[in-house]
Design an enzyme around this catalytic site. Structure first.
Site, PDB file in Angstrom:
ATOM      1  N   ASP A 143      -4.003 -15.696   6.677  1.00  0.00           N
ATOM      2  CA  ASP A 143      -2.782 -16.044   6.129  1.00  0.00           C
ATOM      3  C   ASP A 143      -2.001 -17.043   6.961  1.00  0.00           C
ATOM      4  O   ASP A 143      -0.899 -17.592   6.564  1.00  0.00           O
ATOM      5  CB  ASP A 143      -1.897 -14.956   5.701  1.00  0.00           C
ATOM      6  CG  ASP A 143      -2.345 -14.033   4.666  1.00  0.00           C
ATOM      7  OD1 ASP A 143      -3.138 -14.565   3.726  1.00  0.00           O
ATOM      8  OD2 ASP A 143      -1.868 -13.023   4.527  1.00  0.00           O
ATOM      9  N   ARG A 184       0.659  -1.285  -0.022  1.00  0.00           N
ATOM     10  CA  ARG A 184      -0.059   0.040   0.061  1.00  0.00           C
ATOM     11  C   ARG A 184       0.838   1.279   0.023  1.00  0.00           C
ATOM     12  O   ARG A 184       0.557   2.027  -0.826  1.00  0.00           O
ATOM     13  CB  ARG A 184      -0.998  -0.100   1.211  1.00  0.00           C
ATOM     14  CG  ARG A 184      -2.139  -1.147   0.920  1.00  0.00           C
ATOM     15  CD  ARG A 184      -2.551  -1.564   2.272  1.00  0.00           C
ATOM     16  NE  ARG A 184      -3.762  -2.450   2.286  1.00  0.00           N
ATOM     17  CZ  ARG A 184      -3.667  -3.844   1.970  1.00  0.00           C
ATOM     18  NH1 ARG A 184      -2.346  -4.470   1.649  1.00  0.00           N
ATOM     19  NH2 ARG A 184      -4.816  -4.519   1.855  1.00  0.00           N
ATOM     20  N   ARG A 189       4.034 -20.130   2.500  1.00  0.00           N
ATOM     21  CA  ARG A 189       3.563 -20.184   3.885  1.00  0.00           C
ATOM     22  C   ARG A 189       3.383 -21.658   4.140  1.00  0.00           C
ATOM     23  O   ARG A 189       3.664 -22.241   5.227  1.00  0.00           O
ATOM     24  CB  ARG A 189       2.188 -19.401   4.107  1.00  0.00           C
ATOM     25  CG  ARG A 189       2.286 -17.998   3.916  1.00  0.00           C
ATOM     26  CD  ARG A 189       1.226 -17.320   4.484  1.00  0.00           C
ATOM     27  NE  ARG A 189       1.057 -15.822   3.962  1.00  0.00           N
ATOM     28  CZ  ARG A 189       1.982 -14.762   4.384  1.00  0.00           C
ATOM     29  NH1 ARG A 189       2.979 -14.890   5.073  1.00  0.00           N
ATOM     30  NH2 ARG A 189       1.533 -13.697   4.089  1.00  0.00           N
ATOM     31  N   LYS A 214      -6.089 -18.989  -2.207  1.00  0.00           N
ATOM     32  CA  LYS A 214      -4.773 -18.509  -1.784  1.00  0.00           C
ATOM     33  C   LYS A 214      -3.660 -19.209  -2.794  1.00  0.00           C
ATOM     34  O   LYS A 214      -3.899 -19.643  -4.021  1.00  0.00           O
ATOM     35  CB  LYS A 214      -4.246 -18.744  -0.281  1.00  0.00           C
ATOM     36  CG  LYS A 214      -5.327 -18.271   0.517  1.00  0.00           C
ATOM     37  CD  LYS A 214      -5.427 -16.607   0.226  1.00  0.00           C
ATOM     38  CE  LYS A 214      -6.637 -16.018   1.015  1.00  0.00           C
ATOM     39  NZ  LYS A 214      -6.565 -14.568   1.172  1.00  0.00           N
ATOM     40  N   ARG A 265      -6.035 -17.502 -10.209  1.00  0.00           N
ATOM     41  CA  ARG A 265      -6.494 -16.827  -8.871  1.00  0.00           C
ATOM     42  C   ARG A 265      -7.856 -16.303  -9.450  1.00  0.00           C
ATOM     43  O   ARG A 265      -7.601 -15.374 -10.500  1.00  0.00           O
ATOM     44  CB  ARG A 265      -5.552 -16.084  -8.313  1.00  0.00           C
ATOM     45  CG  ARG A 265      -4.587 -16.976  -7.628  1.00  0.00           C
ATOM     46  CD  ARG A 265      -3.691 -16.586  -6.669  1.00  0.00           C
ATOM     47  NE  ARG A 265      -4.595 -16.308  -5.389  1.00  0.00           N
ATOM     48  CZ  ARG A 265      -3.671 -15.500  -4.349  1.00  0.00           C
ATOM     49  NH1 ARG A 265      -2.478 -15.512  -4.561  1.00  0.00           N
ATOM     50  NH2 ARG A 265      -4.465 -15.384  -3.264  1.00  0.00           N
ATOM     51  N   ARG A 290      -5.141 -24.273   0.164  1.00  0.00           N
ATOM     52  CA  ARG A 290      -4.626 -24.180   1.454  1.00  0.00           C
ATOM     53  C   ARG A 290      -5.297 -25.417   2.286  1.00  0.00           C
ATOM     54  O   ARG A 290      -4.679 -25.938   3.359  1.00  0.00           O
ATOM     55  CB  ARG A 290      -4.262 -22.983   2.079  1.00  0.00           C
ATOM     56  CG  ARG A 290      -2.961 -22.233   1.683  1.00  0.00           C
ATOM     57  CD  ARG A 290      -2.486 -21.397   2.663  1.00  0.00           C
ATOM     58  NE  ARG A 290      -1.535 -20.606   1.803  1.00  0.00           N
ATOM     59  CZ  ARG A 290      -1.487 -19.224   2.105  1.00  0.00           C
ATOM     60  NH1 ARG A 290      -2.113 -18.404   2.637  1.00  0.00           N
ATOM     61  NH2 ARG A 290      -0.213 -18.531   1.444  1.00  0.00           N
ATOM     62  N   GLN A 305      -7.951  -7.153  -0.252  1.00  0.00           N
ATOM     63  CA  GLN A 305      -7.318  -6.947  -1.377  1.00  0.00           C
ATOM     64  C   GLN A 305      -8.660  -6.043  -2.246  1.00  0.00           C
ATOM     65  O   GLN A 305      -8.479  -5.057  -2.851  1.00  0.00           O
ATOM     66  CB  GLN A 305      -6.668  -7.890  -2.125  1.00  0.00           C
ATOM     67  CG  GLN A 305      -5.711  -8.572  -1.379  1.00  0.00           C
ATOM     68  CD  GLN A 305      -5.098  -9.908  -2.121  1.00  0.00           C
ATOM     69  OE1 GLN A 305      -5.593 -10.201  -3.174  1.00  0.00           O
ATOM     70  NE2 GLN A 305      -4.162 -10.162  -1.556  1.00  0.00           N
TER      71      GLN A 305
HETATM   72  C1  S3P Z   1      -3.953  -8.994   1.728  1.00  0.00           C
HETATM   73  C2  S3P Z   1      -5.084  -9.419   1.967  1.00  0.00           C
HETATM   74  C3  S3P Z   1      -5.414 -10.949   2.040  1.00  0.00           C
HETATM   75  C4  S3P Z   1      -4.137 -11.772   2.339  1.00  0.00           C
HETATM   76  C5  S3P Z   1      -3.140 -11.649   1.569  1.00  0.00           C
HETATM   77  C6  S3P Z   1      -2.650  -9.733   1.573  1.00  0.00           C
HETATM   78  C7  S3P Z   1      -3.785  -7.585   1.502  1.00  0.00           C
HETATM   79  O1  S3P Z   1      -5.932 -11.564   0.960  1.00  0.00           O
HETATM   80  O2  S3P Z   1      -4.446 -13.269   2.354  1.00  0.00           O
HETATM   81  O3  S3P Z   1      -1.908 -12.140   1.722  1.00  0.00           O
HETATM   82  O4  S3P Z   1      -2.859  -7.171   1.674  1.00  0.00           O
HETATM   83  O5  S3P Z   1      -4.787  -6.989   1.213  1.00  0.00           O
HETATM   84  P1  S3P Z   1      -7.427 -11.473   0.442  1.00  0.00           P
HETATM   85  O6  S3P Z   1      -8.028  -9.871   0.334  1.00  0.00           O
HETATM   86  O7  S3P Z   1      -7.793 -12.047  -0.574  1.00  0.00           O
HETATM   87  O8  S3P Z   1      -8.361 -12.014   1.374  1.00  0.00           O
END
Ligand code: S3P
Length: 439
Positions: free
Chosen positions: A323, A26, A396, A350, A129, A354, A176
């Site tokens: 995670d 970010r 992971r 993921k 994905r 997982r 995300q």
């Molecule tokens: C993340 C949000 C998560 C996480 C990823 C990083 C982020 O994913 O699993 O490792 O930085 O916003 P999702 O938003 O798809 O759950």
């Protein structure tokens, strides 16, 4: 690459973790669109953040390193430039989704090169994905997004366009997706409201607020107002990544006689769900210092080994440790009783599936894992035998298995361990500095 992890006696010492991955992403993307030079201390130097930096460079943004500080020359006034090269996001869904949101709504960034379109692509792993979850709300805002191969999967062509604010209810809690919509909302006409079924990590909101962006927030809802000018530059120091800390943390809990200190770890409550669950299981983890920078709590954790008992993880708790399930499964192996994880179907989306991959690899070392559509259960404690497991290209999963190796009878070999460098390049040396035997 193969990593071999061996049975270890007590872990001791104190370590600093690599910078927070989510905040690094970010900070980079916001700095790139700021008006002026940003300085980001503690930025994660790893595979997934390198692809973000390389993508920004491909869009015309200059950045450099001054020792451990990332310096970004913001293109807030001139904008990003489209070019013939795709912005390559590697294995990083965060890079792909945040860039999608940032690029969608800025028509002034459209140039004649490459038909005015940005092309976003990634590795074969990323191409599998789900991206519809971000394409759908962005299209509802008016974004022009073209699937170039498989529908709704990378690569995508995005033509920056005029977009309008929307009110959007996300079907799954995803930081995300929420962040992509908020970043698009900064450039939309009118405000944008995002609602989520349960609260996901809020680093984007905290950083935007620190930069003076107007947000109206309520539980599971956030409204962003467009800014109409470039963001100011950032000066921040990023804390260690709690998701990386989770590996030495679980290791110290399960290797008898251990006591370690994890220094300057991010303690945002939307990230520390694992801590709450482990404490419920009897874990001895103490916060021995706490402070806050750029709206983010951080502190030192002291972890001591001790007995664990089983628990049930479900509902909103799942998102707060989304995670951490691979390494949590390793803690569950050592806990007394049946640990049950449910409402966690997102784990199948993921870096690997997982649920299935974790179950398959744990079975190889003697753990009976019951798989369900939205979770799994493990009855402990189990004596882990050594042998050989595979990472399936999932960083992971690889690190969780290496932690399991610390308590396995014979050495545990992790095939495909090179993926560890995606988020935690110095994982083995950091673990070894505490007394582990990983090579
Ligand atoms: C993340 C949000 C998560 C996480 C990823 C990083 C982020 O994913 O699993 O490792 O930085 O916003 P999702 O938003 O798809 O759950």
């Amino acid at each position: 690459m193969r990593l071999v992890s061996r049975n270890t006696s007590a872990l001791h010492g104190s370590v600093r973790l690599p910078g927070d991955k989510s905040i690094s992403h970010r900070a980079a993307i916001l700095a790139a669109t700021a008006d002026g030079r940003s300085r980001i201390d503690g930025f994660l130097r790893a595979g997934v953040t390198q692809v973000m930096l390389d993508s920004l460079a491909a869009a015309g943004v200059e950045w450099s390193w001054e020792k451990e500080t990332l310096v970004v020359e913001g293109n807030g006034r001139s904008g990003f430039q489209t070019g013939p090269q795709p912005l390559y996001c590697g294995n990083s869904a965060t890079t792909f989704r945040l860039l999608s949101g940032m690029l969608a709504g800025r028509p002034e960034w459209r140039s004649d090169a490459a038909g005015g379109e940005f092309i976003l692509d990634g590795s074969d792993q990323l191409r599998r994905r789900p991206m519809l979850r971000v394409i759908e709300p962005l299209r509802a805002m008016g974004a022009v997004i073209r699937s170039m191969q498989q529908p709704d999967c990378p690569p995508l062509g995005i033509t920056p366009s005029e977009i309008s604010g929307i009110e959007y209810s996300m079907p799954v809690a995803s930081a995300q997706v929420k962040s992509a919509i908020l970043l698009a909302g900064l450039a939309a006409s009118g405000s944008t409201l995002v609602q989520e079924p349960s609260p996901s990590r809020d680093h984007t909101e905290r950083l935007l607020r620190a930069l003076g962006v107007r947000l109206d927030e309520a539980p599971c809802r956030v409204r962003v107002f467009p800014i109409g000018r470039p963001l100011p530059p950032l000066e921040i120091r990023i804390a260690g990544d709690f998701s990386s800390a989770a590996f030495p943390l679980v290791a110290a809990l399960i290797v008898p006689g251990s006591e370690i200190i994890l220094r300057d770890v991010g303690l945002n409550p939307r990230r520390t769900g694992l801590l709450a669950v482990l404490r419920r299981m009897g874990a001895d983890v103490a916060e021995i210092d706490r402070s806050e920078t750029a709206g983010e709590p951080r502190g030192d954790l002291r972890v001591r080994a001790g007995p664990l008992s089983s628990t049930v993880v479900e509902g909103t708790e799942v998102v707060d440790m989304i995670d951490e399930f691979p390494v949590f499964a390793v803690a569950a192996i050592r806990a007394e009783g049946i640990t049950i994880i449910q409402n966690a179907a997102e784990l199948r989306n993921k870096e690997s599936d997982r649920i299935s991959m974790l179950a398959a690899e744990l079975r190889k070392i003697g753990v009976a894992v019951e798989e369900t559509p939205d979770g799994f259960s493990i009855e402990g404690p189990v004596e882990i035998r050594g042998g050989s497991v595979n990472s399936h290209g999932d960083h992971r999963l690889a690190m969780a298995m290496a932690v399991a190796g610390l308590v396995s009878k014979t050495p545990l070999e992790i095939e495909g361990a090179e993926c560890v460098s995606e988020s935690f390049p110095n994982f083995a040396s950091l673990m070894n500095s505490l007394g582990a035997q990983m090579a």
